[in-house]
Design an enzyme around this catalytic site. Structure first.
Site, short mmCIF file in Angstrom:
data_model
loop_
_atom_site.label_atom_id
_atom_site.label_comp_id
_atom_site.label_asym_id
_atom_site.label_seq_id
_atom_site.Cartn_x
_atom_site.Cartn_y
_atom_site.Cartn_z
N GLU A 149 0.82 -1.22 0.00
CA GLU A 149 0.00 0.00 0.00
C GLU A 149 0.85 1.26 0.00
O GLU A 149 1.90 1.30 0.62
CB GLU A 149 -0.79 0.07 1.29
CG GLU A 149 -1.90 -0.90 1.38
CD GLU A 149 -2.60 -0.75 2.72
OE1 GLU A 149 -3.39 -1.61 3.02
OE2 GLU A 149 -2.31 0.23 3.43
N HIS A 175 3.88 4.71 21.87
CA HIS A 175 2.60 4.07 22.21
C HIS A 175 2.36 3.70 23.67
O HIS A 175 1.22 3.50 24.08
CB HIS A 175 2.35 2.80 21.37
CG HIS A 175 2.46 2.98 19.89
ND1 HIS A 175 2.31 4.20 19.27
CD2 HIS A 175 2.70 2.09 18.89
CE1 HIS A 175 2.46 4.05 17.96
NE2 HIS A 175 2.70 2.78 17.70
N CYS A 209 3.29 -6.24 16.01
CA CYS A 209 2.54 -5.45 17.00
C CYS A 209 1.10 -5.97 17.07
O CYS A 209 0.49 -6.27 16.05
CB CYS A 209 2.55 -3.98 16.59
SG CYS A 209 4.22 -3.30 16.48
N GLY A 235 5.29 -2.32 7.01
CA GLY A 235 6.66 -2.76 7.29
C GLY A 235 7.41 -1.88 8.26
O GLY A 235 7.00 -0.76 8.57
N SER A 286 7.46 5.27 17.16
CA SER A 286 6.16 4.74 17.59
C SER A 286 6.29 4.29 19.04
O SER A 286 6.66 3.15 19.30
CB SER A 286 5.75 3.57 16.70
OG SER A 286 5.44 4.03 15.41
N CYS A 323 -1.78 -4.09 15.12
CA CYS A 323 -1.53 -3.69 13.72
C CYS A 323 -1.97 -4.77 12.74
O CYS A 323 -1.60 -5.93 12.86
CB CYS A 323 -0.06 -3.38 13.54
SG CYS A 323 0.41 -3.06 11.83
N CYS A 328 -2.82 1.59 8.29
CA CYS A 328 -2.01 0.85 7.34
C CYS A 328 -2.41 -0.62 7.35
O CYS A 328 -2.74 -1.19 8.36
CB CYS A 328 -0.53 1.01 7.65
SG CYS A 328 0.03 0.22 9.14
N ASN A 363 -7.35 2.58 15.40
CA ASN A 363 -8.35 2.35 14.36
C ASN A 363 -8.74 0.87 14.38
O ASN A 363 -7.96 0.03 13.96
CB ASN A 363 -7.71 2.74 13.02
CG ASN A 363 -8.75 3.04 11.97
OD1 ASN A 363 -9.94 2.96 12.22
ND2 ASN A 363 -8.29 3.36 10.78
N1 SAH Z 1 6.64 0.04 11.32
C1 SAH Z 1 6.71 1.44 11.49
C2 SAH Z 1 6.03 2.22 10.39
C3 SAH Z 1 4.77 1.63 9.85
S1 SAH Z 1 3.39 1.58 10.95
C4 SAH Z 1 6.16 1.84 12.85
O1 SAH Z 1 5.57 0.99 13.51
O2 SAH Z 1 6.37 2.98 13.24
C5 SAH Z 1 2.88 3.26 10.87
C6 SAH Z 1 2.03 3.73 12.02
O3 SAH Z 1 0.72 3.14 11.94
C7 SAH Z 1 2.61 3.35 13.38
O4 SAH Z 1 2.73 4.48 14.21
C8 SAH Z 1 1.59 2.39 13.88
O5 SAH Z 1 1.54 2.40 15.26
C9 SAH Z 1 0.29 2.86 13.25
N2 SAH Z 1 -0.77 1.86 13.31
C10 SAH Z 1 -0.67 0.53 13.12
N3 SAH Z 1 -1.88 -0.07 13.33
C11 SAH Z 1 -2.75 0.92 13.63
C12 SAH Z 1 -4.15 0.95 13.94
N4 SAH Z 1 -4.88 -0.16 13.95
N5 SAH Z 1 -4.70 2.15 14.20
C13 SAH Z 1 -3.97 3.28 14.15
N6 SAH Z 1 -2.67 3.33 13.87
C14 SAH Z 1 -2.06 2.15 13.62
FE1 SF4 Z 2 4.35 -2.80 14.27
FE2 SF4 Z 2 4.80 -0.93 12.40
FE3 SF4 Z 2 5.24 -3.52 11.87
FE4 SF4 Z 2 2.74 -2.68 12.16
S1 SF4 Z 2 4.15 -2.07 10.57
S2 SF4 Z 2 3.66 -4.55 13.05
S3 SF4 Z 2 3.01 -1.08 13.71
S4 SF4 Z 2 6.33 -2.27 13.37
#
Ligand code: SAH
Ligand code: SF4
Length: 355
Positions: free
Chosen positions: A86, A226, A123, A169, A224, A126, A343, A300
């Site tokens: 994406e 959190h 995570c 990623g 990130s 995610c 994402c 989300n």
């Molecule tokens: N892997 C990297 C970048 C990609 S994720 C990282 O984790 O920073 C990009 C962002 O999307 C991160 O801050 C992540 O916490 C957020 N994200 C992932 N799942 C989400 C969800 N369900 N709702 C809102 N933000 C989310």
């Molecule tokens: Fe975690 Fe970012 Fe990977 Fe999603 S994309 S699993 S938020 S490190």
């Protein structure tokens, strides 16, 4: 076989003789978005044939495109091996045209790009993590996301864009290709996107943050975070057991940032998990001594997740607390919320055949 998008200008100069040909090719692919060597009028035929065979212009195939009411567009791209990723074009400011047709303000774009198919970090909140890890993107596949977006939307070559490595990623898990892509993006003869316009979002691999810092690329950093205690952070981001909050904060303190810029801390707010004032208080303490800004993100939800979206009241209460302590804090506007915002969600929809 590699794609022409994999190379920095200097690397291409070493390959193509005479070397000024590299600059010409760079101009065609990055300023005119040409995807067929036959359209490069000033390139001799024998060189065109060599390029076609050895350095294909691997533009990404658009599988799906969703436009949000705020003007943002989310793309699902297919790679050569059939996997999909994406990329999101976020319209940060709309164009303003006066009554007599003069452009008063031009639009502002930020592009959110992916660095991997899937993700290893896992995570628990995610959607990308749910599909597991498939593979790293090549530098060329990272670069091609921007080229395809500019081409598809006819964005002028000199229009400046911001890039956030916040798609699918973990960028620092694909370190070498990430750094190569950053260099290609910033080439003046190419896309000319300065490194200060590029932000890497990471889940906090402290050792790699340190390594990235030592390269002095001038890029921006987003962490990130959190959570403010290691127990909760390890529940949300299992890798926290290896790279805990303190190790991340230490790495950020050592990271070279432009004095005018701040390090962004992303704080995903989850109802009844981390949306309370004691957490906000602890966050202020953790960020003490760092030129930081906090970006609060609404969790989300998606089908099957145990977590819940926080209330607007709690978000604002959390933000007000930080502001009251002198911390810059924004709430991320859910750009493109109506187009499966977080994402991994567009891909998931496609995979499930929900449309
Ligand atoms: N892997 C990297 C970048 C990609 S994720 C990282 O984790 O920073 C990009 C962002 O999307 C991160 O801050 C992540 O916490 C957020 N994200 C992932 N799942 C989400 C969800 N369900 N709702 C809102 N933000 C989310
Ligand atoms: Fe975690 Fe970012 Fe990977 Fe999603 S994309 S699993 S938020 S490190």
């Amino acid at each position: 076989m590699q794609s022409v998008y994999d190379y920095t200008l200097n690397e291409l100069k070493d390959i193509l003789k005479p070397s000024f040909r590299a600059k010409q090719v760079y101009n065609w692919i990055y300023k005119k978005y040409v995807t067929d060597y036959d359209e490069m009028k000033n390139i001799p035929n024998d060189l065109k044939n060599e390029l076609k065979t050895n350095y294909p212009i691997d533009i990404l195939k658009i599988v799906k495109k969703e436009q949000s009411s705020d003007g943002s567009i989310k793309y699902l791209f297919e790679l050569k091996d059939g996997h999909t990723i994406e990329t999101v074009l976020l319209l940060m400011k709309k164009k303003k045209i006066s009554e007599d047709g003069v452009i008063e303000k031009s639009e502002k774009y930020t592009v959110c790009i992916s660095t991997q198919v899937g993700c290893k970090v896992g995570c628990t909140f995610c959607l990308t993590a749910k599909g597991g890890f498939v593979r790293n993107l090549t530098a060329g596949e990272i670069v091609a996301q921007i080229v395809q977006l500019k081409k598809d939307n006819e964005i002028a070559e000199n229009k400046s864009l911001n890039i956030v490595f916040m798609g699918m990623g973990e960028p620092l898990d694909n370190y070498d290709n990430l750094v190569q892509a950053i260099k290609i993006f910033s080439e003046d003869e190419g896309l000319a996107i300065a490194t200060r316009r590029q932000t890497i979002s990471t889940s906090g691999i402290s050792t790699k943050i340190a390594k990235l810092g030592s390269e002095n690329l001038g890029i921006q950093l987003a962490i990130s975070l959190h959570a403010v205690d290691d127990d909760l952070r390890s529940e949300l981001i299992p890798m926290n057991k290896a790279y805990n909050i303190k190790s991340i904060i230490d790495a950020v303190k050592a990271f070279p940032v432009d004095v005018r810029k701040k390090v962004m801390f992303e704080y995903l707010v989850i109802k009844d998990k981390n949306d309370d004032i004691p957490s906000a208080n602890k966050l202020v303490k953790i960020l003490n001594g760092i030129n930081a800004k906090v970006n609060l993100i609404y969790f989300n939800p998606y089908p099957g997740t145990p977590y819940q979206r926080p209330t607007r009241e709690n978000m604002i209460r959390f933000q007000d607390y930080l502001l009251g302590k002198g911390l810059i804090c924004t709430i991320r506007e859910s750009k493109g919320l109506d187009i499966s915002a977080a994402c991994g969600q567009l891909k998931e929809k496609e995979g499930n055949g929900i449309n």
